[in-house]
Design an enzyme around this catalytic site. Sequence first.
Site, PDB file in Angstrom:
ATOM      1  CG  HIS A 199       2.092  -2.612   6.558  1.00  7.20           C
ATOM      2  ND1 HIS A 199       2.841  -3.664   6.091  1.00  7.20           N
ATOM      3  CD2 HIS A 199       1.064  -2.461   5.686  1.00  7.20           C
ATOM      4  CE1 HIS A 199       2.281  -4.132   4.979  1.00  7.20           C
ATOM      5  NE2 HIS A 199       1.211  -3.416   4.722  1.00  7.20           N
TER       6      HIS A 199
ATOM      7  CG  HIS B 286      -2.227  -0.653   1.022  1.00  5.39           C
ATOM      8  ND1 HIS B 286      -2.364  -2.012   0.978  1.00  5.39           N
ATOM      9  CD2 HIS B 286      -3.484  -0.138   0.845  1.00  5.39           C
ATOM     10  CE1 HIS B 286      -3.645  -2.322   0.794  1.00  5.39           C
ATOM     11  NE2 HIS B 286      -4.338  -1.203   0.699  1.00  5.39           N
TER      12      HIS B 286
END
Length: 439
Positions: free
Chosen positions: A253, A206
């Site tokens: 993350h 992303h």
Amino acid sequence: MANNFVKTFVHMCNYLQDPRHVARFQHLCGVQGTFPVKPAAVDRGHPEPDRPGLKRRLQGSEAGVGNGSAGDASAALGNGMQGESGPDGPSTPPDVDPDAAKAKPLRRNSLTGDMGQEFLVHNKLLFYLFTFGTELGNEMFFIIFFPFLFWNIDALVSRRLIIVWAWNLFVGQSTKDMVRWSRPASPPVVKVEVFYNSEYSMPSTHAMTGTAIPFCLLMLTYGRWEYPFLFGFLVALSWSVLVCVSRVYMGMHSVLEVITGFLYSILILTFFQPTLDKIDTFYMMDSYAPVMIIVSHVSLGLVAFSLDSWSTSRGDTAQALGTGAGVALGTHVNYQLGLLKDPPLSSLPLTLPLISTSLLAVSLLRFLMGVAVLLVTRMAMKAVTIPFLCQLLGLPSDDVRQARQHMKVELPYRYIVYSVVGFSCVCVVPLLFRILNFD
């Protein structure tokens, strides 16, 4: 001196990989998990001494949403819901703000189907802001963004962006399957999103796409379109930062993975900056381009599919490569048939036309009509391709999810369906617009 530098670098990486930083940021932004009052003995995500930061992904559907903690699979109940719960459900912290809103992940886990667990949102504005930010790196955004840009604004910029996007995803997802770090441990991290939770996480793709797309857009449009550089740079930087920070907010993350994704993407853009024009010209003009496009994109897909067991990251890679192949083939056909309408260099820089009701109406109509064609194409190809491949390979087709876990089904399915969709986007839909006098 070199040894000291290496030790300092490793120490800094381990520090940035610590899931407690993610949990602190979530708490600062008003996200609170419904963890049990009595903490269970779980892996807190600290790296092993001999393998810093490396934790294998939980395998199989019995691992729930696979929320980053290694060890007992029964503890992985998703979104931080680990250990014991009372007779009325999981325990809730006693200091809960009565104005806090309860929420659950918007989409179920892509591998296990798990919906995740409830969490508390104390700051709705940040929740919606970072939800929007993370959507800027999801499939639905690209389904909307690339076609709209191609049909209504600048076809050259759109098709070159797709080249970068496809390669960016291939490199990022392949790196994930080679490094094999799992998601941040929960607890302490709250899983605001669980869709990608069963995939590996290093680097953040992303963050990679959220950096590559806006900065490549700046790279392609500055000088081609008339606008201040500072304005374009600030838009690109804001876009990138929003996507990167949203991945930490979502609990998907660590800080290290997001920073790595950002820097990795900048490195890829540095490679593509001098070569993108040559690649696009080759796709358009070279007589061997169709063969090279098919061979190169299929070969990259085979490489990606050989790195690890089945996961949605493999499918996403094949989907991006298939789309890139279809767009490249459509670009070649458009050029050979004289349908490519790139403005001449003498007309640069381009200026945006005055926004009017009629212009908005025509643009919206083109977009809706084109998306309808792409959705029908995708549905038709999907309905035909999977049963055909299952019959050809002698596999049962009653369970689509199970069938697609076979590389012999998933790889050609993704390539056939999305290459046709990509080809339709750049060749069939514009031709339809010309027939209907909407160009």
